[in-house]
Motif scaffolding. Structure first.
Motif, PDB file in Angstrom:
ATOM      1  N   UNK A 151       0.814  -1.221   0.000  1.00 54.36           N
ATOM      2  CA  UNK A 151       0.000   0.000   0.000  1.00 54.36           C
ATOM      3  C   UNK A 151       0.850   1.276   0.000  1.00 54.36           C
ATOM      4  N   UNK A 152       2.170   1.097  -0.172  1.00 55.77           N
ATOM      5  CA  UNK A 152       3.053   2.262  -0.209  1.00 55.77           C
ATOM      6  C   UNK A 152       4.002   2.120  -1.389  1.00 55.77           C
ATOM      7  N   UNK A 153       3.947   3.050  -2.315  1.00 58.20           N
ATOM      8  CA  UNK A 153       4.760   2.971  -3.530  1.00 58.20           C
ATOM      9  C   UNK A 153       6.225   3.235  -3.202  1.00 58.20           C
ATOM     10  N   UNK A 154       7.090   2.427  -3.762  1.00 62.21           N
ATOM     11  CA  UNK A 154       8.530   2.664  -3.674  1.00 62.21           C
ATOM     12  C   UNK A 154       9.137   2.235  -4.999  1.00 62.21           C
ATOM     13  N   UNK A 155       9.752   3.172  -5.743  1.00 67.46           N
ATOM     14  CA  UNK A 155      10.269   2.830  -7.079  1.00 67.46           C
ATOM     15  C   UNK A 155      11.363   1.775  -7.056  1.00 67.46           C
ATOM     16  N   UNK A 156      11.999   1.553  -5.901  1.00 60.41           N
ATOM     17  CA  UNK A 156      13.069   0.559  -5.823  1.00 60.41           C
ATOM     18  C   UNK A 156      12.544  -0.868  -5.925  1.00 60.41           C
ATOM     19  N   UNK A 157      11.243  -1.054  -5.752  1.00 58.52           N
ATOM     20  CA  UNK A 157      10.686  -2.408  -5.801  1.00 58.52           C
ATOM     21  C   UNK A 157      10.863  -3.024  -7.180  1.00 58.52           C
ATOM     22  N   UNK A 158      10.694  -2.245  -8.223  1.00 59.59           N
ATOM     23  CA  UNK A 158      10.711  -2.779  -9.594  1.00 59.59           C
ATOM     24  C   UNK A 158      12.042  -3.445  -9.939  1.00 59.59           C
ATOM     25  N   UNK A 159      13.192  -2.774  -9.766  1.00 62.13           N
ATOM     26  CA  UNK A 159      14.444  -3.466 -10.107  1.00 62.13           C
ATOM     27  C   UNK A 159      14.734  -4.679  -9.235  1.00 62.13           C
ATOM     28  N   UNK A 160      14.307  -4.640  -7.986  1.00 62.49           N
ATOM     29  CA  UNK A 160      14.552  -5.789  -7.108  1.00 62.49           C
ATOM     30  C   UNK A 160      13.753  -7.000  -7.587  1.00 62.49           C
ATOM     31  N   UNK A 298      22.561  -2.435  -8.116  1.00 64.19           N
ATOM     32  CA  UNK A 298      23.083  -3.706  -8.624  1.00 64.19           C
ATOM     33  C   UNK A 298      21.943  -4.573  -9.150  1.00 64.19           C
ATOM     34  N   UNK A 299      20.821  -4.599  -8.445  1.00 59.79           N
ATOM     35  CA  UNK A 299      19.653  -5.345  -8.920  1.00 59.79           C
ATOM     36  C   UNK A 299      19.178  -4.808 -10.264  1.00 59.79           C
ATOM     37  N   UNK A 300      19.226  -3.496 -10.417  1.00 62.13           N
ATOM     38  CA  UNK A 300      18.809  -2.880 -11.672  1.00 62.13           C
ATOM     39  C   UNK A 300      19.687  -3.365 -12.820  1.00 62.13           C
ATOM     40  N   UNK A 301      21.003  -3.444 -12.580  1.00 63.05           N
ATOM     41  CA  UNK A 301      21.906  -3.931 -13.616  1.00 63.05           C
ATOM     42  C   UNK A 301      21.692  -5.425 -13.865  1.00 63.05           C
ATOM     43  N   UNK A 302      21.436  -6.172 -12.817  1.00 64.75           N
ATOM     44  CA  UNK A 302      21.208  -7.610 -12.959  1.00 64.75           C
ATOM     45  C   UNK A 302      19.986  -7.906 -13.815  1.00 64.75           C
ATOM     46  N   UNK A 303      18.955  -7.098 -13.656  1.00 64.93           N
ATOM     47  CA  UNK A 303      17.712  -7.368 -14.362  1.00 64.93           C
ATOM     48  C   UNK A 303      17.695  -6.900 -15.791  1.00 64.93           C
ATOM     49  N   UNK A 304      18.681  -6.066 -16.175  1.00 67.95           N
ATOM     50  CA  UNK A 304      18.662  -5.490 -17.520  1.00 67.95           C
ATOM     51  C   UNK A 304      19.832  -5.905 -18.387  1.00 67.95           C
ATOM     52  N   UNK A 305      20.719  -6.773 -17.851  1.00 68.42           N
ATOM     53  CA  UNK A 305      21.892  -7.180 -18.621  1.00 68.42           C
ATOM     54  C   UNK A 305      22.167  -8.657 -18.360  1.00 68.42           C
ATOM     55  N   UNK A 312      31.894 -10.259 -12.336  1.00 68.33           N
ATOM     56  CA  UNK A 312      30.849 -10.002 -11.346  1.00 68.33           C
ATOM     57  C   UNK A 312      29.721  -9.246 -11.995  1.00 68.33           C
ATOM     58  N   UNK A 313      28.496  -9.495 -11.540  1.00 74.68           N
ATOM     59  CA  UNK A 313      27.307  -8.976 -12.215  1.00 74.68           C
ATOM     60  C   UNK A 313      27.129  -7.473 -12.103  1.00 74.68           C
ATOM     61  N   UNK A 314      27.769  -6.840 -11.108  1.00 77.23           N
ATOM     62  CA  UNK A 314      27.468  -5.430 -10.872  1.00 77.23           C
ATOM     63  C   UNK A 314      28.577  -4.496 -11.315  1.00 77.23           C
ATOM     64  N   UNK A 315      29.522  -5.001 -12.096  1.00 77.21           N
ATOM     65  CA  UNK A 315      30.631  -4.143 -12.526  1.00 77.21           C
ATOM     66  C   UNK A 315      30.200  -3.243 -13.655  1.00 77.21           C
TER      67      UNK A 315
END
Length: 315
Positions: A151-160, A298-305, A312-315
């Protein structure tokens, strides 16, 4: 949060247990080391009493206590192998050990931690151990994130959640792990090491709640994830990985690129860390701090590449 009757009774039990094990004068005075919904820990002199998570069962906990008792050179052994019931919670008793000093990162015991893990992974698993709980804890962190942000929007949820969706079923606790024989800790971080006897005895692993059989790479995943996210200096990562290999740990090849073995669990631990961070920030109605934002990025990079195994996934 823990109810006061449990904390009061746990303190009394810790005192009774401490006094029953020594005839010398006791400095008397209990200290609450942790008081969370999943664990309450009280110290009295050289004895520690722990109330485990409410959903912990004797069927799961007892074989884990037995394993710790049988491996005193790796795991801190309990003071008894049978948990007691206290206000509906299972309670165990342990000798006190000196924890890692968080204010002195230069003395972080990366080599002892890695060596203990390698020895643990090379030890035949005792019978009747349940699966290691690492993937389950990752799934619980994502569930908490969904509940906190329903019930509370947080834009960080999407990449996670996008990063979570890229993981295979076993890392999301949806399918069994491939390895069903290797003995694993399940939740390795520097807070899981103590010196015993205190204050300067040998390092030992603590906290058997997630101990079990499964994928040994999971036990290397948290420091691997920190390194990949830029939160652990390369020298510290090299110390940890080098010590694990020197002790013939089976989770990674003895030389060459370790990342093919570590990539999936490191990604899962990054998602778990980010999910917890976003949930806590949302519940407290505050912005993410720099470290929390780093794992979300790092999650954002993981989900888009695609995976970048060598670096390492976050370099």
């Amino acid at each position: 949060m823990t109810t006061h009757p449990l904390l009061t009774e746990l303190t009394l039990r810790a005192r009774t247990e401490a006094h029953s094990r020594t005839s010398s004068a006791c400095p008397c005075g209990a200290v609450t080391l942790a008081d969370r919904p999943d664990a309450t820990v009280v110290r009295h002199a050289d004895t520690v009493a722990k109330a485990h998570a409410p959903d912990t069962t004797p069927t799961d906990l007892t074989p884990r206590l037995t394993a710790a008792a049988q491996l005193p050179g790796i795991l801190l052994p309990p003071l008894g192998e049978t948990p007691v019931d206290l206000h509906g919670r299972l309670v165990t008793f342990w000798p006190y050990g000196s924890p890692v000093n968080p204010d002195n990162p230069d003395e972080a015991p990366w080599e002892p931690a890695a060596t203990l893990l390698a020895h643990l992974h090379r030890t035949p698993a005792p019978p009747d151990l349940p699966p290691m709980r690492g993937p389950v804890k990752a799934a619980l962190a994502v569930a908490r994130l969904l509940a906190a942000t329903r019930h509370r929007h947080n834009p960080a949820v999407v990449p996670v959640l996008r990063a979570w969706s890229t993981l295979p079923g076993w890392a999301r606790a949806e399918t069994p792990m491939t390895d069903t024989a290797t003995l694993c800790h399940g939740d390795l971080h520097l807070g899981q090491l103590v010196r015993h006897p205190a204050p300067d005895g040998a390092w030992r692993l603590i906290d058997v709640d997630d101990l079990g059989v499964g994928e040994p790479a999971w036990d290397l995943a948290r420091p691997a994830a920190w390194y990949a996210c830029g939160l652990l200096p390369p020298d510290d990562w090299a110390r940890f990985l080098g010590a694990y290999r020197a002790a013939a740990g089976p989770a990674v090849p003895p030389d060459g690129d370790p990342w093919p073995a570590l990539d999936v669990p490191a990604r899962a631990l990054t998602v778990q860390t980010a999910a917890r961070a976003v949930a806590k920030a949302t519940e407290a109605d505050r912005p993410l701090d720099d470290v929390e934002q780093a794992v979300v990025d790092a999650c954002d990079r993981m989900g888009s590449a695609p995976p970048q195994l060598a670096g390492g996934f976050a370099k």
